[in-house]
Design an enzyme around this catalytic site. Structure first.
Site, PDB file in Angstrom:
ATOM      1  N   SER A  32       0.797  -1.234   0.000  1.00 19.43           N
ATOM      2  CA  SER A  32       0.000   0.000   0.000  1.00 19.43           C
ATOM      3  C   SER A  32       0.827   1.281   0.000  1.00 19.43           C
ATOM      4  O   SER A  32       0.270   2.375  -0.138  1.00 19.43           O
ATOM      5  CB  SER A  32      -0.953   0.007   1.202  1.00 19.43           C
ATOM      6  OG  SER A  32      -2.002  -0.910   1.009  1.00 19.43           O
ATOM      7  N   LYS A  61       0.237   3.709  -2.759  1.00 14.13           N
ATOM      8  CA  LYS A  61      -0.841   4.699  -2.724  1.00 14.13           C
ATOM      9  C   LYS A  61      -0.319   6.121  -2.538  1.00 14.13           C
ATOM     10  O   LYS A  61      -1.044   7.094  -2.797  1.00 14.13           O
ATOM     11  CB  LYS A  61      -1.834   4.344  -1.609  1.00 14.13           C
ATOM     12  CG  LYS A  61      -2.601   3.063  -1.904  1.00 14.13           C
ATOM     13  CD  LYS A  61      -3.327   2.520  -0.686  1.00 14.13           C
ATOM     14  CE  LYS A  61      -3.986   1.181  -1.035  1.00 14.13           C
ATOM     15  NZ  LYS A  61      -4.405   0.419   0.146  1.00 14.13           N
ATOM     16  N   SER A 110      -6.236   3.445   4.097  1.00 14.10           N
ATOM     17  CA  SER A 110      -5.529   2.583   3.142  1.00 14.10           C
ATOM     18  C   SER A 110      -6.496   1.768   2.296  1.00 14.10           C
ATOM     19  O   SER A 110      -6.233   0.613   1.951  1.00 14.10           O
ATOM     20  CB  SER A 110      -4.547   1.649   3.870  1.00 14.10           C
ATOM     21  OG  SER A 110      -3.619   1.100   2.968  1.00 14.10           O
ATOM     22  N   LYS A 136       2.751   6.551   4.858  1.00 19.60           N
ATOM     23  CA  LYS A 136       1.921   5.412   4.467  1.00 19.60           C
ATOM     24  C   LYS A 136       2.530   4.071   4.850  1.00 19.60           C
ATOM     25  O   LYS A 136       3.712   3.828   4.635  1.00 19.60           O
ATOM     26  CB  LYS A 136       1.713   5.465   2.946  1.00 19.60           C
ATOM     27  CG  LYS A 136       0.631   4.555   2.440  1.00 19.60           C
ATOM     28  CD  LYS A 136      -0.739   5.059   2.850  1.00 19.60           C
ATOM     29  CE  LYS A 136      -1.781   3.951   2.752  1.00 19.60           C
ATOM     30  NZ  LYS A 136      -1.602   2.881   3.750  1.00 19.60           N
TER      31      LYS A 136
END
Length: 392
Positions: free
Chosen positions: A57, A60, A122, A233
């Protein structure tokens, strides 16, 4: 060519030590680890920093960065409404689809809420919905992601989808590239970064049956544990293990860290806090130049002046090990030269390279003190004549 102007050797010593101090040690079970001080450009730790790896993730961050860029240019607004296609919902709901924002089919969701769903929750579903809203298809959006990667100077990364879901190796990054991406989000979009990245939780969707609102917490392991932490993140898949790209700022020093390949959620928390704390506690900043201070000059080609003064755009400091005497060995100005007019006042045109012996060279920006216009016709003719006669 690169033109380097030597400004000082040893005379800018920060303390009386005759030899550079040894960089403080740091050990981590993370397969990949990287830590950079954005304030000085000093790389404090690099463990397999250029090794390709699946981002999970953490990909992202690029989806978010693309949206931030479009918002900055006026091509996208936070209140634009996006539709959750039933096909997208079908693919990205349920336990097999990973983290979710709990979107519903045919739901209308604003870009702002989708960004919260991506950054804080997320949400894999939120990432794809935003990608389709911006580019029509996720494949087309991935092409935009890769164009942005080139523009940002990511040298060893590729994006095959918007959320980092495993795709047989088509999506990969390096820790160094993730840190570069993080820096771009922080420095190029400070207001949007502050608005979205440090939220502790976000509420969206309702539970089945009772219809209660669903509130999910931010998985950022630094928030509430390291002073000044404000992004970025986490990522986790079976393929990638547990990873995190994070940032914090203390006393004017901003650090960006990356860890990857950890074994558990709790180990990610422990190693992230440990690495960021080490970065602030084991290293210190020593001032070099105050904001606006004259540092040197650079030659200008075909300009109204033949050189331009270079100044510090902000307070510049060098990063050295804490609690020891250390000295600057050399300080140089580097620029692509001679510079070509016109040059705007405040435009970054050079770098200050500082060698301490403790880290790789630390690079800091230098900007033009004044604007330099293009030379007029007669000046250009005179310069050309001098070059022809070997006088220049």
């Amino acid at each position: 060519m690169i033109r380097a102007s030597l400004l000082a050797t040893v005379s800018l010593a920060l303390a009386a030590s005759a030899a550079p101090a040894k960089a403080p040690p740091f050990e981590t079970p993370a397969k990949v680890a990287f830590l950079v001080d954005l304030s000085s450009g000093a790389v404090l730790l690099a463990k397999n920093a250029d090794q390709r790896m699946p981002p999970a993730s953490m990909a992202k961050m690029m989806t978010t960065n693309v949206a931030f860029e479009l918002i900055k240019k006026g091509d996208l607004t936070l209140n634009k409404m996006c539709t959750v296609r039933p096909e997208t919902w079908q693919k990205w709901h349920g336990p097999q689809a990973g983290s979710t924002m709990f979107l519903s089919p045919n739901e209308q969701v604003s870009v702002e809420n989708l960004l919260d769903g991506i950054v804080t929750l997320s949400g894999n579903d939120a990432s794809v919905v935003l990608a389709e809203c911006i580019a029509g298809t996720e494949e087309a959006f991935a092409n935009i992601m890769n164009e942005h990667a080139k523009q940002l100077g990511l040298k060893n990364s590729r994006f095959g989808n918007s959320n980092g879901w495993p795709d047989e190796g088509r999506t990969y990054v390096t820790a160094r590239d993730l840190a570069t991406l993080a820096r771009a989000e922080i420095e190029n979009h400070p207001e949007l970064y502050k608005r979205f990245y440090s939220k502790e939780s976000f509420t969206w969707g309702k539970t089945l049956g009772s219809g209660q609102a669903i509130t999910q917490g931010n998985r950022n392991p630094l928030l509430g544990r390291v002073p000044g932490a404000d992004g970025l993140k986490t990522g986790h898949t079976e393929e990638a293990g547990y990873g995190f790209t994070g940032s914090a700022e203390q006393n004017g020093r901003r650090l960006v860290m990356v860890v990857a390949g950890l074994d558990s959620f709790n180990q990610r928390i422990e190693e992230s806090v440990k690495l960021m704390s080490w970065g602030f506690n084991a290293w210190q900043a020593k001032p070099l130049y105050k904001a606006g201070a004259a540092v040197g000059s650079a030659r200008v080609q075909l300009g109204s002046d033949d050189e331009v003064a270079l100044v510090a755009p902000r307070d510049l400091a060098v990063t050295i090990p804490a609690g020891v005497l250390s000295k600057v060995q050399t300080v140089k100005i580097r620029y692509q030269g001679p510079l070509k007019a016109p040059i705007a006042k405040g435009q970054q045109v050079a770098e200050l390279l500082v060698h301490t012996g403790d880290t790789a060279p630390q690079a800091m920006p230098l900007v033009a003190a004044e604007a330099v216009g293009e030379a007029g016709f007669f000046t250009r003719a005179w310069i050309g004549l001098k070059q022809l006669l070997g006088m220049a």
